[in-house]
Design a protein around this motif. Sequence first.
Motif, PDB file in Angstrom:
ATOM      1  N   MET A  41       0.827  -1.200   0.000  1.00 39.32           N
ATOM      2  CA  MET A  41       0.000   0.000   0.000  1.00 39.32           C
ATOM      3  C   MET A  41       0.864   1.254   0.000  1.00 39.32           C
ATOM      4  N   GLY A  42       1.999   1.210   0.707  1.00 44.43           N
ATOM      5  CA  GLY A  42       2.901   2.354   0.764  1.00 44.43           C
ATOM      6  C   GLY A  42       3.621   2.606  -0.552  1.00 44.43           C
ATOM      7  N   GLY A  43       3.855   1.540  -1.341  1.00 39.95           N
ATOM      8  CA  GLY A  43       4.429   1.732  -2.666  1.00 39.95           C
ATOM      9  C   GLY A  43       3.477   2.484  -3.569  1.00 39.95           C
ATOM     10  N   TYR A  44       2.204   2.111  -3.495  1.00 37.79           N
ATOM     11  CA  TYR A  44       1.172   2.868  -4.209  1.00 37.79           C
ATOM     12  C   TYR A  44       1.161   4.320  -3.735  1.00 37.79           C
ATOM     13  N   GLY A  45       1.166   4.508  -2.409  1.00 41.10           N
ATOM     14  CA  GLY A  45       1.122   5.864  -1.856  1.00 41.10           C
ATOM     15  C   GLY A  45       2.303   6.707  -2.285  1.00 41.10           C
ATOM     16  N   ALA A  46       3.497   6.113  -2.315  1.00 41.79           N
ATOM     17  CA  ALA A  46       4.695   6.858  -2.700  1.00 41.79           C
ATOM     18  C   ALA A  46       4.594   7.352  -4.137  1.00 41.79           C
ATOM     19  N   PHE A  47       4.178   6.483  -5.062  1.00 36.90           N
ATOM     20  CA  PHE A  47       4.048   6.890  -6.461  1.00 36.90           C
ATOM     21  C   PHE A  47       2.924   7.914  -6.637  1.00 36.90           C
ATOM     22  N   MET A  48       1.790   7.676  -5.998  1.00 34.98           N
ATOM     23  CA  MET A  48       0.650   8.578  -6.140  1.00 34.98           C
ATOM     24  C   MET A  48       0.985   9.973  -5.618  1.00 34.98           C
ATOM     25  N   ILE A  49       1.596  10.044  -4.444  1.00 38.66           N
ATOM     26  CA  ILE A  49       1.925  11.339  -3.849  1.00 38.66           C
ATOM     27  C   ILE A  49       3.002  12.055  -4.655  1.00 38.66           C
ATOM     28  N   ALA A  50       4.028  11.323  -5.090  1.00 35.78           N
ATOM     29  CA  ALA A  50       5.115  11.949  -5.842  1.00 35.78           C
ATOM     30  C   ALA A  50       4.633  12.463  -7.192  1.00 35.78           C
ATOM     31  N   LEU A  51       3.804  11.686  -7.897  1.00 35.21           N
ATOM     32  CA  LEU A  51       3.336  12.118  -9.214  1.00 35.21           C
ATOM     33  C   LEU A  51       2.348  13.272  -9.116  1.00 35.21           C
ATOM     34  N   ARG A  52       1.580  13.331  -8.050  1.00 34.37           N
ATOM     35  CA  ARG A  52       0.648  14.445  -7.875  1.00 34.37           C
ATOM     36  C   ARG A  52       1.345  15.710  -7.373  1.00 34.37           C
ATOM     37  N   ASN A  53       2.553  15.544  -6.833  1.00 35.33           N
ATOM     38  CA  ASN A  53       3.298  16.686  -6.306  1.00 35.33           C
ATOM     39  C   ASN A  53       4.738  16.651  -6.817  1.00 35.33           C
ATOM     40  N   PRO A  54       4.942  16.707  -8.127  1.00 38.58           N
ATOM     41  CA  PRO A  54       6.286  16.526  -8.683  1.00 38.58           C
ATOM     42  C   PRO A  54       7.272  17.616  -8.286  1.00 38.58           C
TER      43      PRO A  54
END
Length: 270
Positions: A126-139
């Motif tokens: 779940m944290g891998g998903y969160g890391a990608f989602m947060i990083a891509l939404r806040n580049p």
Amino acid sequence: MALLQINFKSEIIQMEHTLNVILPQIGLYEGEKQKQIRERGFPVLYLLHGLSDDHSVWLRHTSIERYALEYGIAVVMPNAGRSFYADMKYGPNYYTYISYEVPHIVRTMLPISSAREDNFIAGLSMGGYGAFMIALRNPEQYEAAASLSGTLDLTPGFSFPEEGYQKMAKQIFGSKLEYIKSDYNLIRLVKIKSMSGEKLPRLYMCCGTGDFVYGVNLRFRAAAMKYGLDLTYEEGPGAHEWSYWDSNLKRILTWMLGKEPQKSLELKVF
């Protein structure tokens, strides 16, 4: 290294929350390094837990404190419950909490760098998903993001035979259609961001070939390659287990920071 536990009242979640933080120490006579840290702060890795875990789990199951010492990096480990790091449809706003409040808390309390090139985010499952989602939404906030055995496509979760998973997915995202059309859908997000002209974070993903999320990792890799993201992908023997994640942590830090770890000090026993 210093291990800190920060207890504070979250304005976003509206309740008391806890962060674990690993922070490098500077010697009394390291004057030049003290000056550098005062001016810039430590580079930082935000390390996200999985669905059945909390903010303490990385410390209990991996050697992250030793790795942080070798690389000279601060590590921030927040707690986000079973939220998939989203502003939940029927629950707390964990996306806003992790993306904005947690960095604000650590930067105002500790010598943590706010520079994009010093900020990294990673997680497992779940944290891998969160890391990608947060990083891509806040580049603009993150230099790089890494996923270990990430649950990178959540669409199947709306049709799992287990009623509990369907209920959880609906509680977090609403309907399946709402999820598919939202920025929580990583496949959609990759396509949109690839056309935005923004400078996107470098991405790293690894997954064991014996892992039950191996298939969704391949789907995300295909989308990232199709839309030209800067993605490093590795796979090998392994399942959804701590031995696999711990063995890959140092590889991720080397990739993120672009340097090998400092030589560890020997522990002498007299």
